[in-house]
Write an enzyme that holds these catalytic residues in place. Sequence first.
Site, PDB file in Angstrom:
ATOM      1  N   HIS A   1      -3.397  -2.368   7.646  1.00 17.20           N
ATOM      2  CA  HIS A   1      -3.558  -1.106   6.937  1.00 17.20           C
ATOM      3  C   HIS A   1      -3.088   0.071   7.794  1.00 17.20           C
ATOM      4  O   HIS A   1      -3.458   0.185   8.954  1.00 17.20           O
ATOM      5  CB  HIS A   1      -5.026  -0.903   6.553  1.00 17.20           C
TER       6      HIS A   1
ATOM      7  N   ASP B   1      -5.616  -6.618   5.715  1.00 16.10           N
ATOM      8  CA  ASP B   1      -6.048  -5.343   5.148  1.00 16.10           C
ATOM      9  C   ASP B   1      -7.120  -5.621   4.095  1.00 16.10           C
ATOM     10  O   ASP B   1      -6.922  -6.446   3.202  1.00 16.10           O
ATOM     11  CB  ASP B   1      -4.829  -4.651   4.512  1.00 16.10           C
TER      12      ASP B   1
ATOM     13  N   SER C   1      -2.710   4.346   0.822  1.00 18.34           N
ATOM     14  CA  SER C   1      -4.153   4.205   1.003  1.00 18.34           C
ATOM     15  C   SER C   1      -4.914   5.048  -0.034  1.00 18.34           C
ATOM     16  O   SER C   1      -4.725   4.862  -1.226  1.00 18.34           O
ATOM     17  CB  SER C   1      -4.526   4.584   2.441  1.00 18.34           C
TER      18      SER C   1
END
Length: 408
Positions: A378, A348, A191
């Site tokens: 995610h 995501d 991320s």
Amino acid sequence: MKSSCVLLTALVALAAYYVYIPLPSSVSDPWKLRLLDAAFRSAQQVSNLIHYLGLSHHLLVLNFIIDSLGKKSAWSSAQVKVTDTDFDGVEVRVFEGSPKPEEPLKRSVLYIHGGGWALASAKTKNYDELCTTLAEELNAVIVSIEYRLVPKVYFPEQIHDVVRATKYFLQPEVLHKYSVDPGRIGISGDSAGGNLAAALSQQLNQDTNLKNKVKVQALIYPVLQALDFNTPSYQQNANTPILPRYVMVKYWVDYFKGNYDFVQEMIVNNHTSLDVEEAAALRAHLNWTSLLPASIKKNYKPVVQTTGNARIIQKIPQLLDVRSAPLIADQEVLRGLPKTYILTCEHDVVRDDGIMYAKRLEKAGVEVTLDHFESCFHGCVIFASWPTYFSVGIQTQNSYIKWLNQNL
């Protein structure tokens, strides 16, 4: 008794209404995901209320809640030695796999945790367990970097931290101390940590004074650009857990210490409209109509405003800084980057960032493995143990570790 039953029924119905959100049929463990998302939304709402009352910054409160749910001490086992230390003033947690007589020198991964540049920690349970698993499965030295977070520091301080810690670790005497093979070192992150890992790799690649170069980079659902919040994945997953579009845009604004008044305009791409000259030269680097395959583009259309708000870029010029948005780097910067692994998830908002980066790297001559998961969302890689266990957490972890084992 009757009124109590009515009240209980009403409360159950209200809770069900709060928890239930529509999800695609292909998403893994939908009810677990709804419950996890509801818990996270609740924590965010409590944090926002405290922020509104002027008692504390909402990100400090949210991080306190996350830390309260589980921070692990540096506990070592027979398989993995865990140590908290610092590299050139940057805190790190080092995980050392058991030495093997036939392999006196070990592989190593510098890991950068996610959390919107503002949340989580190398010591958070999920990341501690992931790095422990990496150290054990790869018989490697894993350095988890505890970079400073928003709102205590803002861009580019997070990048400075990871660069400083990495350069310290790459010194011959430090590698010798940890019995690390200088030719088998990788950089990885998920991320926002994937964002920092990609920026770090680009900086190291351009550093002519650096003797030891990294062998691989492994990016897990990386966040790579803030110019287009209407790629197909942003449109498709605008309201999908765990990271809705609105929340992702707010993370970007927080990272740059920007004004929340700009969030809604950024969501419709007013910050990169045709009349914003500063953004014009960069659009070609993230032209998803040419970088994404038809199966990803589907019937989505680009959102390009003719007239927008040039003040956004004037007030937040960091949006166009390649250190914050590695996807917009020039092709020359991408040439010579190490062998790359990119993991993306169908459900995501930042899915297309990773897919576009893979395409641009391939065009620059970099060997890339794009590992796409149709049922994933995610954050799933760190959800592999109780109480946030998801089957896709184990699945994605195994695929990621397998690639590192074969290529590092």
